[in-house]
Structure formats: structure tokens, C-alpha cells
Scaffold this motif. Structure first.
Motif, mmCIF file in Angstrom:
data_model
loop_
_atom_site.group_PDB
_atom_site.id
_atom_site.type_symbol
_atom_site.label_atom_id
_atom_site.label_comp_id
_atom_site.label_asym_id
_atom_site.label_seq_id
_atom_site.Cartn_x
_atom_site.Cartn_y
_atom_site.Cartn_z
ATOM 1 N N TRP A 48 38.363 43.340 42.811
ATOM 2 C CA TRP A 48 38.646 43.008 41.413
ATOM 3 C C TRP A 48 40.019 43.529 40.994
ATOM 4 O O TRP A 48 40.745 42.902 40.228
ATOM 5 C CB TRP A 48 37.524 43.580 40.556
ATOM 6 C CG TRP A 48 37.586 43.388 39.062
ATOM 7 C CD1 TRP A 48 37.307 44.349 38.125
ATOM 8 C CD2 TRP A 48 37.881 42.205 38.320
ATOM 9 N NE1 TRP A 48 37.431 43.818 36.867
ATOM 10 C CE2 TRP A 48 37.793 42.509 36.953
ATOM 11 C CE3 TRP A 48 38.249 40.916 38.692
ATOM 12 C CZ2 TRP A 48 38.035 41.580 35.948
ATOM 13 C CZ3 TRP A 48 38.493 39.987 37.691
ATOM 14 C CH2 TRP A 48 38.384 40.328 36.335
ATOM 15 N N GLY A 51 42.452 41.181 41.654
ATOM 16 C CA GLY A 51 42.272 39.916 40.940
ATOM 17 C C GLY A 51 41.258 38.991 41.574
ATOM 18 O O GLY A 51 41.199 37.823 41.235
ATOM 19 N N VAL A 53 37.311 37.943 42.507
ATOM 20 C CA VAL A 53 35.896 38.138 42.215
ATOM 21 C C VAL A 53 35.090 37.442 43.299
ATOM 22 O O VAL A 53 35.237 36.245 43.511
ATOM 23 C CB VAL A 53 35.514 37.562 40.845
ATOM 24 C CG1 VAL A 53 34.011 37.604 40.658
ATOM 25 C CG2 VAL A 53 36.199 38.335 39.747
ATOM 26 N N PHE A 55 31.742 36.025 44.455
ATOM 27 C CA PHE A 55 30.396 35.646 44.024
ATOM 28 C C PHE A 55 29.477 35.541 45.237
ATOM 29 O O PHE A 55 28.461 34.861 45.193
ATOM 30 C CB PHE A 55 30.424 34.336 43.239
ATOM 31 C CG PHE A 55 30.161 34.514 41.779
ATOM 32 C CD1 PHE A 55 28.875 34.669 41.306
ATOM 33 C CD2 PHE A 55 31.207 34.564 40.875
ATOM 34 C CE1 PHE A 55 28.634 34.855 39.954
ATOM 35 C CE2 PHE A 55 30.976 34.756 39.524
ATOM 36 C CZ PHE A 55 29.677 34.899 39.067
ATOM 37 N N TYR A 105 42.337 32.671 50.327
ATOM 38 C CA TYR A 105 41.956 32.020 49.076
ATOM 39 C C TYR A 105 42.098 32.969 47.899
ATOM 40 O O TYR A 105 42.013 34.171 48.054
ATOM 41 C CB TYR A 105 40.522 31.505 49.162
ATOM 42 C CG TYR A 105 40.395 30.419 50.190
ATOM 43 C CD1 TYR A 105 40.449 29.094 49.814
ATOM 44 C CD2 TYR A 105 40.283 30.715 51.534
ATOM 45 C CE1 TYR A 105 40.379 28.094 50.748
ATOM 46 C CE2 TYR A 105 40.216 29.724 52.473
ATOM 47 C CZ TYR A 105 40.258 28.418 52.085
ATOM 48 O OH TYR A 105 40.191 27.426 53.012
ATOM 49 N N GLU A 107 41.521 33.323 43.349
ATOM 50 C CA GLU A 107 40.903 32.849 42.109
ATOM 51 C C GLU A 107 39.541 32.206 42.356
ATOM 52 O O GLU A 107 38.714 32.736 43.069
ATOM 53 C CB GLU A 107 41.844 31.869 41.400
ATOM 54 C CG GLU A 107 43.150 32.540 41.020
ATOM 55 C CD GLU A 107 44.151 31.573 40.429
ATOM 56 O OE1 GLU A 107 43.938 30.368 40.485
ATOM 57 O OE2 GLU A 107 45.152 32.065 39.884
ATOM 58 N N ILE A 108 39.360 31.029 41.731
ATOM 59 C CA ILE A 108 38.051 30.398 41.764
ATOM 60 C C ILE A 108 37.670 29.955 43.174
ATOM 61 O O ILE A 108 36.511 29.995 43.559
ATOM 62 C CB ILE A 108 38.030 29.225 40.785
ATOM 63 C CG1 ILE A 108 37.904 29.796 39.375
ATOM 64 C CG2 ILE A 108 36.892 28.276 41.059
ATOM 65 C CD1 ILE A 108 37.874 28.779 38.304
ATOM 66 N N PHE A 109 38.668 29.566 43.962
ATOM 67 C CA PHE A 109 38.372 29.098 45.309
ATOM 68 C C PHE A 109 37.826 30.226 46.166
ATOM 69 O O PHE A 109 36.946 30.029 46.996
ATOM 70 C CB PHE A 109 39.615 28.472 45.935
ATOM 71 C CG PHE A 109 40.133 27.348 45.096
ATOM 72 C CD1 PHE A 109 39.532 26.105 45.159
ATOM 73 C CD2 PHE A 109 41.168 27.535 44.204
ATOM 74 C CE1 PHE A 109 39.961 25.076 44.353
ATOM 75 C CE2 PHE A 109 41.607 26.511 43.408
ATOM 76 C CZ PHE A 109 41.000 25.269 43.471
ATOM 77 N N ASN A 191 51.520 39.365 40.833
ATOM 78 C CA ASN A 191 52.467 38.415 41.419
ATOM 79 C C ASN A 191 52.579 38.617 42.915
ATOM 80 O O ASN A 191 53.332 39.440 43.418
ATOM 81 C CB ASN A 191 53.847 38.563 40.777
ATOM 82 C CG ASN A 191 54.691 37.339 41.046
ATOM 83 O OD1 ASN A 191 54.652 36.791 42.140
ATOM 84 N ND2 ASN A 191 55.436 36.913 40.061
ATOM 85 N N GLY A 242 25.606 37.742 41.640
ATOM 86 C CA GLY A 242 25.926 37.706 40.214
ATOM 87 C C GLY A 242 25.639 39.051 39.553
ATOM 88 O O GLY A 242 26.416 39.517 38.729
ATOM 89 N N GLY A 243 24.528 39.668 39.943
ATOM 90 C CA GLY A 243 24.191 40.986 39.409
ATOM 91 C C GLY A 243 25.265 42.015 39.731
ATOM 92 O O GLY A 243 25.672 42.794 38.870
ATOM 93 N N VAL A 245 28.432 41.406 40.436
ATOM 94 C CA VAL A 245 29.635 41.077 39.668
ATOM 95 C C VAL A 245 29.471 41.570 38.233
ATOM 96 O O VAL A 245 30.390 42.138 37.637
ATOM 97 C CB VAL A 245 29.900 39.557 39.685
ATOM 98 C CG1 VAL A 245 31.032 39.205 38.733
ATOM 99 C CG2 VAL A 245 30.226 39.092 41.080
ATOM 100 N N ILE A 249 32.022 44.092 36.206
ATOM 101 C CA ILE A 249 32.705 43.810 34.947
ATOM 102 C C ILE A 249 32.328 44.865 33.914
ATOM 103 O O ILE A 249 33.166 45.359 33.163
ATOM 104 C CB ILE A 249 32.312 42.409 34.430
ATOM 105 C CG1 ILE A 249 32.662 41.347 35.464
ATOM 106 C CG2 ILE A 249 32.992 42.106 33.106
ATOM 107 C CD1 ILE A 249 34.102 41.320 35.858
ATOM 108 N N ILE A 293 32.953 41.602 27.966
ATOM 109 C CA ILE A 293 34.166 40.829 28.208
ATOM 110 C C ILE A 293 34.979 40.694 26.916
ATOM 111 O O ILE A 293 36.204 40.805 26.911
ATOM 112 C CB ILE A 293 33.816 39.441 28.774
ATOM 113 C CG1 ILE A 293 33.255 39.586 30.181
ATOM 114 C CG2 ILE A 293 35.040 38.542 28.798
ATOM 115 C CD1 ILE A 293 32.727 38.306 30.766
ATOM 116 N N PRO A 297 37.372 44.589 27.621
ATOM 117 C CA PRO A 297 37.782 43.812 28.795
ATOM 118 C C PRO A 297 38.061 44.671 30.030
ATOM 119 O O PRO A 297 38.025 44.166 31.139
ATOM 120 C CB PRO A 297 39.034 43.079 28.328
ATOM 121 C CG PRO A 297 39.415 43.688 27.041
ATOM 122 C CD PRO A 297 38.238 44.357 26.475
#
Lengths: 316, 298
Positions: A48, A51, A53, A55, A105, A107-109, A191, A242-243, A245, A249, A293, A297
Motif C-alpha cells: 500500500w 500505491g 492494493v 485484492f 502491473y 493500480e487496478i490491473f 512517480n 477484502g477483509g 484490505v 485501510i 476513507i 484517509p
């Protein structure tokens, strides 16, 4: 500052170990499971910070758990120390191979691919009759270098063991975060290309983080398997990830301690809500996640550290 | 030959189901760059509402054909309400944050809605078998097919054609394409991007709920149906490329046919063949089959 934190952490560790035998059995089991989750979450915190996450962290959790269960079933060796070593090794190896793929990979990917990989394991486990299919199978009672406790003694022994593993992991992860490789996590998130211009391979850095996180996940799974004395495919389902993650957070990426506090809170709230208001556990979970969130945050950890981060990362 | 035909028809039916479920997810991702986990909850709500509506309608002994309309209407209505509430109250607070954070926000919404289902309908399951009975069966050679499955395929084709025509040939569709292509430039040209977000999200939610309604007669409407669907829909849009209509279609076909082949030829791998296909595609085409590679920002 870091020295003060270590002393405080050490004191808390001793206190947590000392009160163990005086707590009711259900609370000790709860804390043991919370410690197992905290290990997985520590790994997620590392990712995290860069950057990422995942799943699909349940992949390593389940591999660790099944490794322990299978070792006990096939070899007849029940030693908890050997079990954790095997689980850590199995999970690390998985993370190492999967890492060649995942580390490319972002981000979302990244999240989706890790999800897919854990769901593949879920599919395999459900379809494997020899491993009990959806029911899973029971894990034998662990021994500790010949010491074979039973009943309440076993619960306390496992708790101490989980506590010790948690402390070791906390020290190692803390040291890693302060190292150059660990400190580069935030630049990678902000970056990546500039990091590469500095002569550091972001992909290799992330691969290393994946292996560390995977190993921690495997150890967490091993503890959980021995504590629940049962393994089943749900351990690798995406809701398990999910738990984890969620706790990440909630805890925030700021500190190692937050992972432990977050995990314990998570288990306490879960137990309380299941006992008092059955059927609303996910409602509470979702609400807390949303509020975290929106209003915190940086997670619960930010309540204690009061460190201000540069708020420029959301502006693309 | 018979086996091949069975795989083909099963695959097409399954692909139709996947497309109906995934197209809303893909639309929302394409326009808003939001991976909407709450889509699974829209699906579940759609299924529950449709099953409830069907139960109330068919109990009265009203004409059969109206039942389909009532189910679809119930689902679309609940999609409209939920989509509007979610977008207007929660999502608007997090626009501009990290994509991953928004995923987690929709995950939170998903968890809340899952329990809302328990609170509203209780833990027992519903069934809406009537449409399945009404549609009857028919034969292709030696293969028995249900009329309802054919209806599903037709619905998927209708949605796909409607989607293509809507995006290419209506004013809204063309403006939407502009928003998908470049949000900021579209805004600079006077497109009200915020309103497009709301409309898109609501349409996506309605499609999710409609998917649930379409599947309600074929499954037992029970707790946790949304949990399964969400990963399936993810797999489909990840294979096809997120945010692309063609992608959702091709993704659904690939995944549907692969699963049907697995079911008939190698049942042991049935459960994970979908995710294996997804992983395999992502290995070679990280952003799916139908998306352009994004330039990296320095």
C-alpha cells in the motif's frame, strides 16, 4: 524517536504476553486470529505504501494454511515451528513466481490480477476432493519442540507463539521500512519513472515487496490454520482478501503498530456485532470503511503520528 | 458433433448472461474510471426485486407476458434508485481521489447493500420459476434448449446492438464518447461532465439490476449471489478490456465458451477456467484485448 517506539512496543509485547493466561479462552483465540491477520496486513501495508492494493492476498494466506495442514497430515510431524517455516517458504515461493507477472502491473490491473490468481487457487481447492473440497479438513494439534499442550494450555501457547512471530515480523518490517528499499516505496507510488531515472528498478522493488508480503501472508495463514484447527477454500476467496484490505485501510500505511491495532479492533468489532446484532456485520464494516476513507484517509495510525503528508498525490 | 453443439449453445447462453451482467460494469469503468464493486449488489437487488415482483404478479393470475415486463420494471426501478443514491451521496465525495480508493468506497457500499438485503428480505431464498415454465422448451436436433435461455441471448444481442447504436448515433452517445476519450477536453468544450457521470452511473446500475432480474428465474435468489457475480464480471471486463463495449462482448464470448467447454470436457477445471483465462489474457495484454495502451505520465 524510533528508540522510544521500540521501548514502548517491547513493553506492550511483554504486557500482552503476561496477561495471556488470565484472559478467557475465547478472547485469547480472538487475539491469536487477530495476530494472524495482522501479519497479512503488515504485508499489505508494505504494498500500500507503494500505491498497490492486492485484492488477492488470501492466496498466500490459504497457501500458508494448507501447507501447514498438509504437512501435518502427510508427514505426521506436528511441530509448530517447522510448520511456520514450511508455510512461509511455500508462500514465499508462490509470491516469487507470481511476482514475475504481478510486479509489472499497477493500480487496478494489479488488484484485478492478484484477485484472479487467488480465485484460481479457490477453484482448485474447491474441486480437489482429496483436500476435502468446499468443506476443507481438520488440522491436527500442533506441538512445540516436543511440548504437547492441550485444551486451554494449547490456546495460550499458540497465542504466545503468534505474539512472538508478530513481534519478530514487526521488527523486521519496521527495519525494512526504514531501509533504502523500504523508503523508496512512496517515491514509487508518486512517480515511478523518476525513480527509474535514479537508477532503481521499480519492478524489482515491487517484486521484493510482493515476496515479503506473500511470506507474511503465509505465516498468517499458518497461525490461523493451527488456531482454528481447520482449513477450507473460503480462506482463498476474494472476500477474505477484502477483509485484509479493509484492515489495511483502517490501519493506514503510517506505522507497523497500526496493523496490529487495526486487526485487533477488526476482530473485536466482528465478534461483538455477530453476537449482538447478527446480520449487520457487513453493514457495520462497510460504514466504518466508508467513514475511514472519508474522514481518516491515512488510517487510524494517523491519529497517533500526526505526521502531515504532502497532499499532492491525488492531483494526477 | 452433438457435444460440439452443446458446448456452443451452452457457451452462448453463458456468454449472454455474462455480457448482460458485465456491460454495466464496463460502461461505468469506461466513463468514470471507477471499478464498481457495488455492481454485485445492484445485481442482487435486481434479482430480489424481480423475484418479489414476479411472485406478487403471478399469484394474481394475470396474463403471462406482463410478468416479464413487471420483473424488468422492478429491476430497472431499483437500479435507478440505488444508482442515484450511491452516486449523489457517496461517490461524489471521492471523485478525484485514487482509483484504488474509489474501488474501496464501492466495496464499502457493496458490503452495506449486502446486509441491507438481509434486513429487507431476510435470510430465506426466493425463486421466480414462472418465466422459465412459461417460456417452455424447444429442440435443435437432439438438443433440448429452454426458451428462456434463447430469450437471454436475444436480450444480450438487444443490449449490445442498442449500446453500439446509442453510443455511435445519438447525441448523448457521441458526447459520452468524447467524455470517455478525454474528460478535460470534453469539459472545456462545454460538456457537463458531472451530469454525464450521474447518468452513466445510473444506467450502469440499472443494467446490473436488469442482469439480476434476467437471471432470477434461472437461479435460487439467495444471499451471496452478488459476491459471485462481481468477480465473474471483473473477469469478463478484464479479458475484453475495461470500458470497452466490444471488449465486454468479446470477453463474455471467450469466457462463456471456455467455461462451457470446461464443463463438458474437463469438469474439474470448471470453477477456475474463467480466472485462468483472465490471468492468461492479462499476461499478454495487460489492459485487456480491446484497449489502447495508456501513455505513461512523467
Amino acid at each position: 524517536m524510533a528508540g522510544g517506539k521500540h521501548i514502548l512496543g517491547g513493553l506492550l509485547f511483554v504486557a500482552a504476553a503476561a496477561v495471556g493466561p488470565f484472559l478467557p479462552a475465547w478472547l485469547i483465540s480472538l487475539l491469536t486470529i487477530a495476530l494472524a491477520s495482522a501479519l497479512v496486513v503488515l504485508g499489505l501495508v508494505l504494498l500500500w505504501r507503494a500505491g498497490l492494493v492486492s485484492f488477492g492476498q488470501a492466496l498466500y494466506y490459504a497457501i500458508g494454511a494448507y501447507a501447514v495442514a498438509l504437512m501435518m497430515r502427510w508427514t505426521g510431524i506436528h511441530d509448530a515451528f517447522l510448520a511456520v517455516i514450511i508455510a512461509a517458504f511455500a508462500a514465499a515461493l508462490t509470491a516469487f513466481f507470481v511476482g514475475f507477472l504481478l510486479a509489472r502491473y499497477r493500480e487496478i490491473f494489479f488488484a484485478m490480477l492478484s484477485l484472479a490468481l487467488s480465485m484460481i487457487l479457490y477453484g482448485v481447492l474447491v474441486k480437489t476432493e482429496a483436500l476435502g473440497s468446499t468443506d476443507g479438513f481438520n488440522v491436527s494439534t500442533p506441538t512445540f519442540l516436543g511440548y504437547a499442550p492441550h485444551g486451554f494450555e494449547l490456546t495460550v501457547a499458540l497465542y504466545w507463539y503468534a505474539l512472538a512471530l508478530g513481534a519478530i515480523a514487526a521488527v523486521i518490517v519496521g527495519a525494512y521500512m526504514r531501509s533504502v528499499a523500504g523508503a523508496l516505496a512512496v517515491p514509487v507510488r508518486d512517480n515511478e519513472i523518476r525513480v527509474e531515472y535514479l537508477g532503481v528498478s521499480a519492478t524489482r522493488l515491487i517484486h521484493l515487496k510482493l515476496v515479503i508480503a506473500g511470506t507474511l501472508g503465509g505465516v498468517g495463514g499458518a497461525i490461523a490454520a493451527m488456531s482454528i484447527s481447520h482449513v477450507d477454500p473460503a480462506m482463498s476467496y476474494w472476500t477474505t482478501s477484502g477483509g485484509f484490505v479493509f484492515i489495511t485501510i483502517l490501519a493506514g500505511a503510517g506505522s507497523v503498530a497500526a496493523a496490529f491495532i487495526g486487526s485487533i479492533l477488526f476482530e473485536l468489532v466482528r465478534t461483538a456485532s455477530v453476537a449482538l446484532m447478527p446480520g449487520t456485520w457487513q453493514l457495520i464494516l462497510g460504514t466504518v470503511l466508508l467513514l475511514t476513507i472519508l474522514f481518516l484517509p491515512d488510517g487510524l495510525g494517523s491519529l497517533f503520528t500526526r505526521r502531515r503528508k504532502v497532499a499532492g498525490e491525488s492531483a494526477q | 458433433m452433438l457435444l460440439g453443439l452443446a458446448i456452443l449453445t451452452d457457451g452462448l447462453v453463458y456468454a449472454a448472461y455474462l455480457f448482460i451482467v458485465a456491460v454495466g460494469l464496463s460502461l461505468i469503468f469506461g466513463v468514470m474510471k471507477i471499478l464498481n464493486v457495488a455492481h454485485g449488489a445492484f445485481y442482487a437487488f435486481g434479482a430480489y426485486c424481480a423475484a418479489t415482483a414476479a411472485g406478487m404478479y403471478f399469484d394474481r393470475g394475470l396474463p403471462d407476458a406482463g410478468g416479464f415486463l413487471v420483473m424488468a420494471f422492478a429491476a430497472i426501478a431499483v437500479g435507478l434508485v440505488l444508482g442515484l443514491i450511491l452516486e449523489r451521496t457517496i461517490l461524489r465525495l471521492v471523485y478525484g481521489k485514487d482509483e484504488v480508493i474509489i474501488v474501496l468506497v464501492t466495496y464499502a457500499a457493496f458490503l452495506i447493500l449486502e446486509d441491507a438485503i438481509i434486513l429487507i428480505w431476510g435470510p430465506s431464498s426466493l425463486s421466480a420459476y414462472q418465466p422459465l415454465v412459461i417460456s417452455g422448451n424447444f429442440m435443435i436436433g437432439q438438443l433440448v434448449l429452454s426458451g428462456y435461455d434463447l430469450g437471454l441471448v436475444l436480450l444480450a444481442i438487444l443490449l449490445a446492438v442498442g449500446g453500439f447504436l446509442g453510443l455511435r448515433h445519438t447525441r448523448y452517445g457521441r458526447l459520452l464518447t468524447a467524455v470517455i476519450f478525454d474528460r478535460e477536453t470534453a469539459a472545456a468544450f462545454g460538456v457537463n461532465v458531472t451530469r454525464f457521470f450521474t447518468i452513466t452511473f445510473v444506467i450502469g446500475a440499472m443494467l446490473g439490476a436488469l442482469g439480476g432480474a434476467a437471471m432470477a428465474p434461472k437461479i435460487s435468489v439467495t444471499l451471496g449471489i452478488g459476491v459471485e457475480v462481481i468477480v465473474l464480471a471483473f473477469a469478463v471486463v478484464a479479458v475484453g478490456g475495461m470500458g470497452s463495449m466490444e471488449g465486454a462482448l468479446v470477453g463474455a464470448l471467450i469466457v462463456g465458451l471456455c467455461r462451457a467447454a470446461a464443463v463438458h470436457l474437463l469438469p474439474q477445471v470448471e470453477l477456475f477456467v474463467i480466472y485462468a483465462v483472465m490471468a492468461l489474457v492479462l499476461v499478454f495484454r495487460p489492459h485487456g484485448l480491446f484497449t489502447r495502451a495508456q501513455p505513461r505520465k512523467i
